[in-house]
Structure formats: C-alpha cells, structure tokens
Design a protein around this motif. Structure first.
Motif: not given
Ligand code: 5RP
Length: 260
Positions: A222-223, A76, A220, A26-27, A195-196, A173, A24
């Motif tokens: 990201g960070r 997104r 999914d 798309d932040h 992931g958050g 998700k 992910a």
């Molecule tokens: C934001 C999203 C992000 O894609 C999702 O939060 C995933 O990224 P992370 O793992 O950094 O939380 O959908 O709305």
C-alpha cells in the motif's frame, strides 16, 4: 477445492506465475484519512492496470471506486478499533457474507492478533469467516497483525501464519523478516507480504525482492506504492519483481527510467 473457490483464487493469484500483486488501500478502517488515500478512487485509478487485486473496505469501494474497475476485490471485513486505542486487537467481523457477495468480493480479508489479549476472539472470528467463505466459495485472506509489544521475527510470524492456515485461511499476509523461508516452509497456503510504513523506493524494492526470493507468493503493498511521488512507476517496478522475476536492481533501473 470447489470450482468457485478455485476460480476466485485464480483471480487473485495468477495461475501463470503463481504470484500476486495486491494493492492495499484499506488503511482507513482503523487509521481514518491516511496520507495518499484522501480520495481512494483517484489514487487507485492509474494503478489498477498493474494490480492483480485491490484490497479495500466496503465504504471506500461503494463511495469512491468506479464499478467498472477490472481488478478483483479483496474486501476488508474486520474492524472495530481505531488508532486512538493502545491495543488494536479488539476486532470483530464487520461485513456480512451477503454484503460481500453483493459487492462481488473475490476474497475476504480479516486480521488476527496472535499473542494479544484478543487472540482467541480474532482466531474464532477467522474460523467463522472461513466457514462463510466455504459456504459461498470465497477465499479468506488472514492478516497477521502485529501488536507494538510483539517481535516481528520468523518464530512469531511463522506461528501466526501457520495457525491462520490451520484454521482455514486460503492466503496469509504477514511481514517480511529474516528467516522468511521458514515461515513459507511452515505454512501450507500462499504467503504474501505487507509493505509496511513508507520507506525509500530503493529499499521497498529490495524488500519485495527479498520476500519473493524467500518464497513469498506476492506482495500486498500500500503505502510504499501510493505514498511514493511516482506511484505508477513504483507499482510497475514492484510488478516486475513479482511477475517477471526481476531483481531489485533491475526493478530500480526500471523505476528510474519510468519516473523520468
Ligand atoms: C492493515 C493492512 C494493510 O492492507 C497492509 O498493512 C498493507 O499496506 P501497507 O503496505 O501500507 O503496509 O492490512 O492492517
């Protein structure tokens, strides 16, 4: 399921394992320049060989990603608010189906805000997007966004996931929480987790393992990948949990040896 829809689903969720590792990035659609995503193209380049799909906005895709990329795109297509607002729930559909097709999207991603002031609008938007997805054979990923005032428990997230599936989403998700099995059991489509916020790598691997063990069809993330000091090692370790049934302890050993 129609052939095109089934084929795109198979691009996202591996038919070999029934699971998915989505990256992910798309932040920026509501956060602006997120740490680690200043140049998304450079961030994702070394990570894409290990990702089954890339979740991204059309602006970042067009302007920063090499069109020769081999990962299917989860586009997104919702937005309309920024972190300057207290309430982020006022989202709408921001991309036409035609543009998504032009960008060769394999899946359309939209947030829903169950329990918020804009619950109805975001749920109707999801339904409309599913109609468009059905028309063109493109699956829809519903993201169960959680407002500050909402508890991330199995009852609430289970409600949001089930509603998303009932309205037509092909993938949902959500967030991992205690009792995650209940969410998966109550949802007739694959559930993956976000992931958050960035946490320690060891804890992020445990989170992924707990979700997969409780029946998640993937992550999914990201960070916790792109904000790690060792993102390439991290994505490989997460991948081993998702696709090779490794435990978090085994994935941690792998991470430690890969980061060197
Ligand atoms: C934001 C999203 C992000 O894609 C999702 O939060 C995933 O990224 P992370 O793992 O950094 O939380 O959908 O709305």
């Amino acid at each position: 399921m129609d052939w095109g829809m089934a084929n795109r689903m198979a691009e996202i969720i591996s038919p070999a394992t029934g699971r998915c590792l989505m990256l992910a990035v798309d932040h920026g659609y509501f956060q602006g320049p997120t740490t680690g995503l200043e140049k998304p193209g450079e961030t994702v380049k070394p990570l894409l060989p290990y990702a089954d799909a890339l979740m991204i906005t059309r602006g970042a895709l067009r302007n920063t990603i090499d069109p020769g990329l081999r990962a299917p795109v989860v586009l997104r297509v919702s937005g309309g608010t920024s972190i300057l607002q207290d309430d982020l729930s006022s989202e709408d559909i921001t991309v036409s189906a035609e543009d998504a097709i032009r960008l060769n999207a394999s899946c359309l991603a939209i947030s829903i805000f169950v329990g918020s002031a804009n619950e109805k609008t975001t749920l109707v938007n999801l339904s409309k997007l599913c109609d468009k997805g059905q028309r063109y054979g493109i699956p829809v990923l519903a993201v169960t966004a959680v407002g500050k005032q909402m508890t991330r428990d199995a009852r609430y997230l289970g409600l949001a996931c089930r509603i998303a599936a009932e309205l037509g989403a092909q993938i949902v998700k959500t967030y991992y929480c205690e009792g995650f099995e209940k969410i998966v059991n109550g949802c007739p489509v694959p559930v993956i987790i976000a992931g958050g916020k960035k946490i320690e790598e060891r804890d992020a691997l445990r989170l992924a393992y707990q979700a997969i063990s409780a029946g998640a069809s993937g992550v999914d993330m990201g960070r916790n990948i792109f904000q790690s000091k060792w993102p390439v090692a991290m994505i490989q370790a997460v991948r081993s949990i998702v696709h090779e049934n490794k435990t978090d302890a085994e994935a941690w050993d792998m991470f430690e040896s890969l980061r060197g």
